[in-house]
Design an enzyme around this catalytic site. Sequence first.
Site, short mmCIF file in Angstrom:
data_model
loop_
_atom_site.label_atom_id
_atom_site.label_comp_id
_atom_site.label_asym_id
_atom_site.label_seq_id
_atom_site.Cartn_x
_atom_site.Cartn_y
_atom_site.Cartn_z
CG HIS A 141 54.85 36.55 34.20
ND1 HIS A 141 54.57 35.24 33.87
CD2 HIS A 141 53.66 37.17 34.28
CE1 HIS A 141 53.26 35.09 33.75
NE2 HIS A 141 52.68 36.24 34.01
CG ASP B 90 50.47 39.40 35.07
OD1 ASP B 90 50.74 38.21 35.29
OD2 ASP B 90 50.32 39.85 33.91
CB CYS C 206 50.72 29.01 38.62
SG CYS C 206 50.95 27.82 37.30
CG ASN D 36 49.97 29.38 50.12
OD1 ASN D 36 50.06 28.23 50.54
ND2 ASN D 36 49.46 29.67 48.94
CG ASN E 153 42.52 32.13 30.04
OD1 ASN E 153 43.04 32.36 31.14
ND2 ASN E 153 42.86 32.81 28.94
CE LYS F 111 50.68 38.41 30.76
NZ LYS F 111 51.23 38.04 32.05
CE1 TYR G 65 42.34 36.04 27.33
CE2 TYR G 65 44.66 36.11 26.74
CZ TYR G 65 43.67 35.90 27.68
OH TYR G 65 44.01 35.56 28.96
N GLY G 66 43.00 39.56 25.82
CA GLY G 66 43.87 40.29 26.75
C GLY G 66 45.35 40.31 26.40
N GLY G 67 46.02 39.19 26.67
CA GLY G 67 47.48 39.13 26.50
C GLY G 67 47.94 39.35 25.07
NE ARG H 129 49.74 34.80 27.95
CZ ARG H 129 50.49 33.71 28.00
NH1 ARG H 129 51.29 33.40 26.99
NH2 ARG H 129 50.47 32.94 29.06
CB SER I 268 49.65 32.44 32.68
OG SER I 268 50.55 33.34 32.09
CG ASN J 249 44.22 32.79 44.23
OD1 ASN J 249 43.36 33.66 43.97
ND2 ASN J 249 44.11 31.55 43.82
N GLY K 114 45.16 31.19 51.87
CA GLY K 114 45.56 32.01 53.01
C GLY K 114 46.66 31.37 53.86
NE ARG L 224 42.87 35.24 32.14
CZ ARG L 224 44.11 35.18 32.58
NH1 ARG L 224 44.56 36.10 33.41
NH2 ARG L 224 44.91 34.21 32.22
O1 SAT Z 1 48.49 37.15 28.96
S1 SAT Z 1 47.32 37.42 29.78
O2 SAT Z 1 47.45 38.71 30.42
O3 SAT Z 1 46.14 37.40 28.97
C1 SAT Z 1 47.20 36.27 30.99
C2 SAT Z 1 48.44 35.56 31.26
O4 SAT Z 1 48.69 34.58 30.54
O5 SAT Z 1 49.22 35.91 32.17
MN MN Z 2 50.55 36.81 33.63
#
Ligand code: SAT
Ligand code: MN
Length: 597
Positions: free
Chosen positions: A227, A276, A251, A498, A369, A207, A198-200, A69, A249, A255, A496, A371
């Site tokens: 988010h 997400d 972090c 956590n 990054n 987003k 790109y995705g985002g 992004r 993002s 998981n 796990g 994906r």
């Molecule tokens: O924005 S994306 O979906 O590409 C990934 C992110 O930053 O959460």
């Molecule tokens: Mn995200």
Amino acid sequence: MSSRTALEAWVDECVRLTQPDSIVWCDGSEEEYQRLIETMIQDGSMETLNPQDYANSFLYHSDPSDVARTEKVTFICTTRQEDAGPLNNWMAPDEAKAMALPYFKDSMRGRTMYVIPYVMGPVESDLMQVGVEVTDSAYVAASMRIMTRMGTVALDALDRNGGEFVPGLHSIGDLDPEHRFILHFPEEKLIWSVGSGYGGNALLGKKCLSLRLASWMGWKNGWLAEHMLILGLQNPQGEVTYMAGAFPSACGKTNLAMLVSPLEKEGWKVWTLGDDIAWMRVGEDGRLWAVNPEHGFFGVAPGTNSKTNPNAMKSLSRNAIFTNVAVTPEHDPWWEDIDPANPKTPPAGTINWLGKVWEPSDGPAAHPNSRFTAPADQCPSISPHWEDPQGVPISAFIFGGRRAGVTPLVYEALDWQHGVFLGASMTSETTAAATGAVGVLRRDPMAMRPFCGYNMGDYWQHWLTLGGKLKTPPKVFYVNWFRKDEDGKFLWPGFGQNVRVLMWMAERINGAGKAMETPIGYTPTTDGLMLDGLDIAPETMEKLLSVNPAEWETEWEEQRPFFEQFGDHLPRAIEQQHKALGERLRAVREPSPVAGE
Ligand code: SAT
Ligand code: MN
């Protein structure tokens, strides 16, 4: 007028502007998906992965300058600048359109325009939104089929809701980063994105619609777009406590959402509802109900393996698109840490994300990054309730970030207002999910800094107001899985394990759980977490849970200029919470004299 008149008129307008050679209205079918894939195989951007190991899965190579992004060129375009607030880039709507128009003009000449109707949210949900994206990217069209409910289902929804949809115009343009803009017009519910695939930046349902525009809609109409991951923690009695967690993002949201509990035999299990985004509204029962607007996962590949996230590995084992990972001579996808036995060295002959045979001197073989895109219902822990139209009732919010020091493993807010303050003061080290430096501390309130479509000060007020409408607001917790010792080693095993922290949260929600009050909130006592079967020294637990008042005073000082920049938009309650934190910190530094001394 039919319910599709407005849609057809808008698509015509896009066609006149961008001049595509041909137009494809996407129906969302498997045959169409295969045609999209074939188009990319033909142009060399896509390759087929080993069908024995990864059935119906593909690897896409993006332009090397288009891998994350780009927050610098992401704008909120509102009439008044103060509605965008100090953390967003702002342009006036007319100015933004005039600036971007030349990049769209004729941008699809020689290309196919894909018209993508899609739904965000379970189709029967009150919060459901229909979007339509037009794009010249087959990658975007194929990815949208995984990430959203796309095609005929969306046109049917459009017919049912009187033809209302959120238009999103997207073109990869010439991919020159200088010609890249992601523009949001919340007042007219419109998205324009040019110059990135790109995705985002390009999957406009994610987003752009589900966070930036939806947060604005939620502000105006009394709900929340966050988010956040959504998970359910099941206890040995079979009761499930639902929690939503905001982390910046890359972090660990995916998981945590897919956590495999090491205590499953003892009856503790985690269900996944989303990784997400969460949309939440106040139910008639005065509880907060959450749905996941998405239909797939767009997760960070590096670091994902059968130990850190076995459910993600199963989710991505078929029908997946990988972007910018490396590929082995067996045509399997490869990324750093995919093989815990060989974390940084791919098999000989592996091709890196740039298409070169990997050499040790090249650095990471997969882009940091890179994906995976995979359907949500392939996750073994997907909850049977993940598509319930009314959502699931949320009992806790979890805020967190990456922080080597200062922040303890977990602490609990004193009350709702303090909880909103904890979200507002979130701080985390930056990651590769956005372009720019990695590992730099930045303030990222509620992990929404890049995604809040309006003034963050007004957003905090919206949270405070909404809390007042809840019979019992969710309890608020702050976690930090990433605290390190003096040698730079992580103190907590994470992943796990956590679940033990989630278990403490569930106890606290039920009025139990051992805790002590500190100036920043309640932390577990050193014996407060269930640690059976985990080899962790009591001194380590002490370090993990410690609150150092001197460090926190520095933190407190640094919060002041951050909050001050919101001026009149800073809610009084946040100001008061900041003041009260200062007082509590000073009280432990300078204990008040006891009578008689
Ligand atoms: O924005 S994306 O979906 O590409 C990934 C992110 O930053 O959460
Ligand atoms: Mn995200």
